[in-house]
Design an enzyme around this catalytic site. Structure first.
Site, PDB file in Angstrom:
ATOM      1  N   GLN A 134     -19.191  21.006 -24.636  1.00  0.00           N
ATOM      2  CA  GLN A 134     -19.704  21.182 -25.997  1.00  0.00           C
ATOM      3  C   GLN A 134     -20.070  22.642 -26.250  1.00  0.00           C
ATOM      4  O   GLN A 134     -20.540  23.317 -25.347  1.00  0.00           O
ATOM      5  CB  GLN A 134     -20.978  20.359 -26.183  1.00  0.00           C
ATOM      6  CG  GLN A 134     -20.770  18.863 -26.138  1.00  0.00           C
ATOM      7  CD  GLN A 134     -22.097  18.139 -26.295  1.00  0.00           C
ATOM      8  OE1 GLN A 134     -23.060  18.432 -25.619  1.00  0.00           O
ATOM      9  NE2 GLN A 134     -22.123  17.169 -27.198  1.00  0.00           N
TER      10      GLN A 134
ATOM     11  N   ASP B 279     -22.685  23.718 -27.454  1.00  0.00           N
ATOM     12  CA  ASP B 279     -23.971  23.119 -27.782  1.00  0.00           C
ATOM     13  C   ASP B 279     -25.046  24.186 -27.929  1.00  0.00           C
ATOM     14  O   ASP B 279     -24.953  25.246 -27.322  1.00  0.00           O
ATOM     15  CB  ASP B 279     -24.349  22.176 -26.625  1.00  0.00           C
ATOM     16  CG  ASP B 279     -25.330  21.115 -27.050  1.00  0.00           C
ATOM     17  OD1 ASP B 279     -25.663  21.045 -28.246  1.00  0.00           O
ATOM     18  OD2 ASP B 279     -25.769  20.338 -26.179  1.00  0.00           O
TER      19      ASP B 279
ATOM     20  N   HIS C  61     -29.547  24.322 -28.924  1.00  0.00           N
ATOM     21  CA  HIS C  61     -30.754  23.697 -29.465  1.00  0.00           C
ATOM     22  C   HIS C  61     -31.662  24.773 -29.993  1.00  0.00           C
ATOM     23  O   HIS C  61     -31.910  25.762 -29.311  1.00  0.00           O
ATOM     24  CB  HIS C  61     -31.440  22.865 -28.376  1.00  0.00           C
ATOM     25  CG  HIS C  61     -30.590  21.719 -27.953  1.00  0.00           C
ATOM     26  ND1 HIS C  61     -29.723  21.807 -26.883  1.00  0.00           N
ATOM     27  CD2 HIS C  61     -30.416  20.493 -28.494  1.00  0.00           C
ATOM     28  CE1 HIS C  61     -29.066  20.674 -26.770  1.00  0.00           C
ATOM     29  NE2 HIS C  61     -29.458  19.855 -27.730  1.00  0.00           N
TER      30      HIS C  61
ATOM     31  N   LYS D 114     -29.065  13.930 -40.282  1.00  0.00           N
ATOM     32  CA  LYS D 114     -28.189  14.997 -39.781  1.00  0.00           C
ATOM     33  C   LYS D 114     -27.218  15.441 -40.851  1.00  0.00           C
ATOM     34  O   LYS D 114     -26.991  14.743 -41.838  1.00  0.00           O
ATOM     35  CB  LYS D 114     -27.409  14.487 -38.569  1.00  0.00           C
ATOM     36  CG  LYS D 114     -26.492  13.304 -38.890  1.00  0.00           C
ATOM     37  CD  LYS D 114     -25.619  12.949 -37.702  1.00  0.00           C
ATOM     38  CE  LYS D 114     -24.699  11.800 -38.038  1.00  0.00           C
ATOM     39  NZ  LYS D 114     -23.802  11.427 -36.961  1.00  0.00           N
TER      40      LYS D 114
ATOM     41  N   CYS E 223     -29.283  18.458 -23.882  1.00  0.00           N
ATOM     42  CA  CYS E 223     -30.597  18.680 -24.488  1.00  0.00           C
ATOM     43  C   CYS E 223     -31.773  18.586 -23.518  1.00  0.00           C
ATOM     44  O   CYS E 223     -32.622  19.481 -23.540  1.00  0.00           O
ATOM     45  CB  CYS E 223     -30.816  17.789 -25.710  1.00  0.00           C
ATOM     46  SG  CYS E 223     -29.683  16.428 -25.907  1.00  0.00           S
TER      47      CYS E 223
ATOM     48  N   ARG F 121     -19.156  11.634 -20.030  1.00  0.00           N
ATOM     49  CA  ARG F 121     -19.593  10.359 -20.598  1.00  0.00           C
ATOM     50  C   ARG F 121     -18.539   9.317 -20.288  1.00  0.00           C
ATOM     51  O   ARG F 121     -17.344   9.569 -20.437  1.00  0.00           O
ATOM     52  CB  ARG F 121     -19.757  10.448 -22.123  1.00  0.00           C
ATOM     53  CG  ARG F 121     -20.854  11.389 -22.528  1.00  0.00           C
ATOM     54  CD  ARG F 121     -21.040  11.385 -24.047  1.00  0.00           C
ATOM     55  NE  ARG F 121     -21.931  12.473 -24.422  1.00  0.00           N
ATOM     56  CZ  ARG F 121     -22.164  12.848 -25.673  1.00  0.00           C
ATOM     57  NH1 ARG F 121     -21.555  12.219 -26.673  1.00  0.00           N
ATOM     58  NH2 ARG F 121     -22.990  13.844 -25.939  1.00  0.00           N
TER      59      ARG F 121
ATOM     60  N   HIS G 254     -30.572  19.965 -32.841  1.00  0.00           N
ATOM     61  CA  HIS G 254     -29.349  19.890 -32.019  1.00  0.00           C
ATOM     62  C   HIS G 254     -28.214  20.350 -32.907  1.00  0.00           C
ATOM     63  O   HIS G 254     -28.106  19.871 -34.030  1.00  0.00           O
ATOM     64  CB  HIS G 254     -29.025  18.450 -31.608  1.00  0.00           C
ATOM     65  CG  HIS G 254     -30.123  17.737 -30.904  1.00  0.00           C
ATOM     66  ND1 HIS G 254     -30.049  17.401 -29.578  1.00  0.00           N
ATOM     67  CD2 HIS G 254     -31.308  17.259 -31.341  1.00  0.00           C
ATOM     68  CE1 HIS G 254     -31.141  16.748 -29.225  1.00  0.00           C
ATOM     69  NE2 HIS G 254     -31.926  16.646 -30.279  1.00  0.00           N
TER      70      HIS G 254
END
Length: 642
Positions: free
Chosen positions: A385, A387, A389, A469, A338, A367, A515
């Site tokens: 991911q 991912d 945004h 979320k 992000c 991570r 997200h």
RNA sequence: GCCGCGGUAGCUCAGUGGUAGAGCGCACCCUUGGUAAGGGUGAGGUCGGGAGUUCAAUCCUCCCCCGCGGCACCA
């Protein structure tokens, strides 16, 4: 005095005041009286041998019902506790609830238990069942109960009563004969004999007192219990079946990937595994592009200063892979994408006309996850991911979220995953932002879900600390649930990193960030896919789609032609010309979960045909090569291109 | 990270205080066989790593590493 009981079938009968549910059952039929384990009066649990105090809606709970199993398992937990305390004097009992398939009990004891003790404990449990000890419910007063448990050295029980039970609330203790008793809400069986012997101790584990890492570690014994032996056997069989679909096992057998100790939580993708990966990735790219996303890529490693600005250095540091350069800089591998995406958003000026801006990345993140949490592909330290945004105005949140729900739903369906529900995670106890903000944000998420035709299940307190979320809960082929896909509202990061756009009014405004991920991580999603289909991927995903296998070497030339034609048609093909019998080849490729085996021998070569054999079937489809090409390429087309 | 269990051939596993075995796989040979295992021969092991006890340790003890099952963690 008499009371009136209303049965589930609508019948209403009156009984003498003080009648027990067991007596009621006996009055109906002998077989019912045998099967019954507890009762419910107006929906509230009632012990079989406890005299009824009033009438109402009455239900007899039998051992083969879901409710009945719960009672049995609860009793199994008590019998376990009694057995353990008899065999291991000085062990304290703490807490022993029912689980989905059984029960567990947490014990406090200095010496560790071993799974070798299970046999002995089970034997004693069965003795307790054989003894058929009457189970007696008694009601205690709070202070007296605390004193009692303290006096017999059960400090955990005393603590529960002291801290959890409100003054004035009745405290019930259930005793097995005069031998053993435990604080418990109930209900319980009339006697230990009624439990039966369809139980088994399963595993041993550590657990923290009251689930808190700072508290003393207890020893938890897990067990399973069922209405009868048959059910127990079925359950054990189901466990074996689940084990066969373990993605770690299949991943090795099918040569998809491996992991090794020098890279804990990191995946070595083999050719076949990566083929799967690339197929999924290519599919996702097409779907995202059609849905109006742009794709970007941001740096793998960034300076500490960057992470300080984003807030991660402060909050997320223990999970970050940090490194130092010879020149003395401190850098970190990105744990999330992000902040990087915000940099791209901030590059140059953005206008309200650019919104919503949907920015996607197959973002490789690292991570540092706790060692004990690593689990095959499901929980790793390096992952990618899917991912994205979405930068938008506040008034676009509902529409963007609704569109996302539709996109995610369609993608999950294409992968053959069935949705159980969508969970709305609402404000947690520890949170940023005023209540008015949360009221509005939760409302927006709820409206968006409804706009997409979905009624979310509220997961109270499950939201992120900065916003609510939506989580997608999928259900796999054997009923297990997985969270795949999430969308989270974020007002904080754009503010922190000072993202801005120029509005219609010519002034600068903060965008909102959504997200979102649909698969979660490619690694984990592939793990779920493997387990969902037990390795037997649908044709479009299968790393090897067809194996061309010869019967004798006479057909080698033709087999080569067939394989070449299939490759030309875009199929992923392997050729098996080995000097082995067809039966052997069939077996081997079936075990490898190859979806289609094309067998060719002399006959096929002469007629220019192939004999197709599908995974899981025994039938052969003999057809001209051209027809096979047409059928297979059609079938192998990804769902979005059909 | 914490608790319990485990680590023996590429894989699945057996085994013993006197330095090791099976099945599958692999290599070679024979076999050309029509839809889930054709036959033979052979290669292959620092018994997770380190220290200790012992005349002798894969086996017993201790420490470490990794795996598995839970717990905790998973904005």
């Amino acid at each position: 005095m008499s009371i009136s009981l209303k049965f589930p079938d609508g019948a209403e009968r009156s009984y003498d005041d003080g009648v027990t549910p067991l007596a009621v059952a006996e009055g109906i039929s002998k077989s019912l009286a045998k099967k019954v384990v507890a009762a419910k009066i107006d929906g509230a649990w009632w012990d079989l041998t406890r005299p009824l105090e009033r009438g109402g809606k009455f239900e007899l709970v039998t051992r083969d019902s879901a409710d009945g199993l719960e009672v049995l398992r609860h009793d199994a937990a008590h019998v376990l506790a009694q057995a353990v305390q008899e065999l291991f004097p000085g062990t304290q009992v703490t807490f022993g609830p029912v689980t989905e398939d059984g029960f567990y009990y947490d014990f406090a004891r200095d010496e560790p238990f071993s799974t070798d003790d299970f046999e002995k404990i089970e034997k004693r449990m069965k003795e307790i069942v054989d003894a058929d000890l009457p189970i007696v419910r008694t009601v205690w007063e709070k202070e007296k109960a605390i004193q009692h448990f303290k006096s017999i050295g059960e400090i955990y029980k005393a603590e529960i009563i002291d801290e959890v039970i409100k003054p004035g609330d009745p405290i019930t203790v259930y005793s097995h004969g005069d031998k053993w008793g435990d604080l418990c809400r109930g209900p319980h069986l009339p006697s230990t004999g009624r439990l039966g012997k369809a139980f088994k101790l399963m595993k041993l584990a550590g657990a923290y007192w009251r689930g808190d890492q700072n508290n003393q570690q207890l020893q938890r014994i897990y067990g399973t219990a069922w209405a009868d032996e048959k059910q127990l056997e079925d359950y054990l069989h189901r466990l074996e079946e689940a084990e066969k679909r373990d993605h770690r096992k299949l991943g090795r057998q099918m040569d998809l990937f491996h992991m090794q100790e020098e890279g804990r939580g990191m995946v070595f993708w083999h050719e076949k595994g990566l083929t799967l990966w690339r197929t999924i990735e290519a599919y996702m790219r097409r779907r995202l592009e059609k849905a109006g996303y742009v794709e970007v890529r941001t740096p793998q490693v960034l300076d500490r200063v960057f992470w300080e600005k984003s807030g991660h250095w402060d909050k997320y540091r223990p999970n970050m892979f940090v490194c130092e350069t010879v020149e003395g800089e401190t850098l970190s591998l990105k744990p999330m994408n992000c902040p990087g995406h915000v940099q791209i958003f901030k590059f140059g000026q953005k206008s309200y006309r650019d919104l919503p801006l949907r920015m996607a990345e197959f973002g490789a993140c690292h991570r540092y996850e706790p060692s004990g949490s690593l689990h095959g592909l499901m929980r790793v330290r390096a992952f990618t991911q899917d991912d994205a945004h979405i930068f938008c105005r506040e008034d676009q949140i509902v529409e963007e979220t609704a569109r996302f729900i539709e996109l995610a739903t369609s993608i999950h369906e294409d992968f053959g995953m069935v949705r159980d529900h969508i969970a709305l995670g609402t404000r947690p106890d520890v949170r940023a932002g005023a209540d008015e903000f949360w009221d509005r944000a939760e409302r927006q998420m709820l409206d968006a879900a409804r706009a997409a035709g979905v009624e979310p299940v509220i997961a109270a307190g499950d939201g992120a600390f900065y916003a609510p979320k939506l989580d997608f809960q999928l259900k796999d082929a054997i009923g297990r649930q997985w969270t795949c896909g999430t969308i989270q509202l974020d007002y904080v990061l754009p503010d922190r990193l000072e993202a801005e756009y120029v509005g219609e009014d010519g002034a600068k405004h903060r965008p909102v960030m959504l997200h979102r991920a649909i698969l979660g991580s490619l690694e984990r999603f592939i793990g779920i896919l493997i387990e969902n289909c037990a390795g037997a991927f649908p044709l479009w995903l299968s790393p090897v789609q067809v194996v061309v296998a010869t019967i004798t070497s006479d057909a080698d030339g033709y087999a080569n032609e067939v394989a070449a034609a299939m490759r030309k048609a875009g199929l992923r093909v392997e050729l098996d010309l080995r000097n082995e019998k067809v039966g052997y080849k069939i077996r081997e490729h079936s075990l490898q979960k190859t979806p289609v085996i094309a067998v060719v021998g002399k006959k096929e070569a002469e007629q220019r045909t192939v004999a197709l054999r599908r995974l899981g079937g025994e039938a052969q489809q003999l057809m001209p090569l051209d027809e096979a090409l047409a059928i297979l390429t059609k079938e192998a087309t990804p769902p979005d291109l059909r």
